[in-house]
Write an enzyme that holds these catalytic residues in place. Sequence first.
Site, short mmCIF file in Angstrom:
data_model
loop_
_atom_site.label_atom_id
_atom_site.label_comp_id
_atom_site.label_asym_id
_atom_site.label_seq_id
_atom_site.Cartn_x
_atom_site.Cartn_y
_atom_site.Cartn_z
N GLU A 258 0.76 -1.19 -0.09
CA GLU A 258 0.23 -0.03 0.17
C GLU A 258 0.59 1.22 -0.09
OE1 GLU A 258 -2.91 -0.19 3.04
OE2 GLU A 258 -3.16 -2.39 3.05
C1 GLA Z 1 -5.15 0.23 5.36
C2 GLA Z 1 -6.11 -0.83 4.83
C3 GLA Z 1 -6.47 -0.47 3.45
C4 GLA Z 1 -6.91 1.14 3.45
C5 GLA Z 1 -6.05 1.76 4.11
C6 GLA Z 1 -6.52 3.43 4.09
O1 GLA Z 1 -4.01 0.20 5.25
O2 GLA Z 1 -5.25 -2.04 4.67
O3 GLA Z 1 -7.12 -1.24 2.91
O4 GLA Z 1 -8.19 1.15 3.84
O5 GLA Z 1 -5.91 1.49 5.22
O6 GLA Z 1 -7.05 3.62 2.84
#
Ligand code: GLA
EC number: 3.2.1.8
Length: 352
Positions: A258
Amino acid sequence: MAFLVGLGGLYPAGMKERSMAYAPLKEVYKDYFYIGAAVKLGEYNSTPFYQAYGERLLEHFNSFTAENGMKPENIYRDGTYDFTYGDRLVRYAREHGAVVRGHTLVWHNQTSSLIPGKIPKEEAKRLLKEYISTVAGHFRGEIHAWDVVNEAVGDGSQWRTSSPWYQSYGGPEYIREAFEYARMADPDAKLFYNDYNVVQPGKRERIVRMLEELDLVEAGLDGIGIQAHWNLVWPSVDEISRTIETFASMGLEVHITELDIDCYDGNPSTPQMEYTPELEERLSRRYAEIFEVFRQHKGEVTSVTFWGLTDPDSWLNGFSGGRFLKERRENYPLLFDGKGDPKKAFFSIINW
Ligand code: GLA
């Protein structure tokens, strides 16, 4: 201004030609790792996702994650399952030669449609088994990697005890069961534990302890997802390296799941900043040093996913330092600007 109409919607004339002038990210990194993006596929009924995303997504990325579309709140309601978003993403990926990271089966957030809070243990066990078997079974053979469990380790203590799963089970065994059920439902998917602050030494140690205590590798775990919601100053490249090495030395794959860079360094009270040339330069250097670490760990880091595609669509315009902001504040965390044009940071990771 003249526009071209393409799969990606309206683009100023010239943009397509310019886009041909540099190498696609997925080509540049094809010998290193998958390059992924979180996409809002189907999450806006009135705007088919490809109008906003298609062009850049297909050009540069070979792994897609549904930003929200495959979370329990979007799949499960009142005992029924709706796979609309996931099916669409899987079909789209297959048509365009990309893989899908499934995100996420077991989490404490965005899951109230499935488990609203503490429920009797036997009921929780039944639900966990049913949900994972049904969802991972439905997508069997289509998912490259599942984030089976997200954010189950605590920030200051071993477990996230506030999770409805933890509370209902009265302990962490749900984590191991989740991997067992996922492994049974989709024998070929790679199974991941995913979390934030994985690079923080205390949390990293707690994750290692969890792997050992619950024997998660034996239960089917293949790797660790490092969310990588980072900023301009944190974490250090040494800490990133150490973290990758810790898990690689245990025989695990590492996915960066992410990635984004908060230009406000996690400070929710800093007023809105302009995207000045100085800031652009800092961001670009930051991305360059981070990708250098990833490249040094070729064979250990096997996938790098950005949490979004263009700056205006990033969740970081409304979130910083662990909380949601009262008002939108423009952030500049990704590689593409609001016009879909690559930023300096983009060039810093394709030219090294
Ligand atoms: C966390 C979750 C993601 C997303 C982010 C914010 O990292 O794993 O799915 O919700 O928060 O967008």
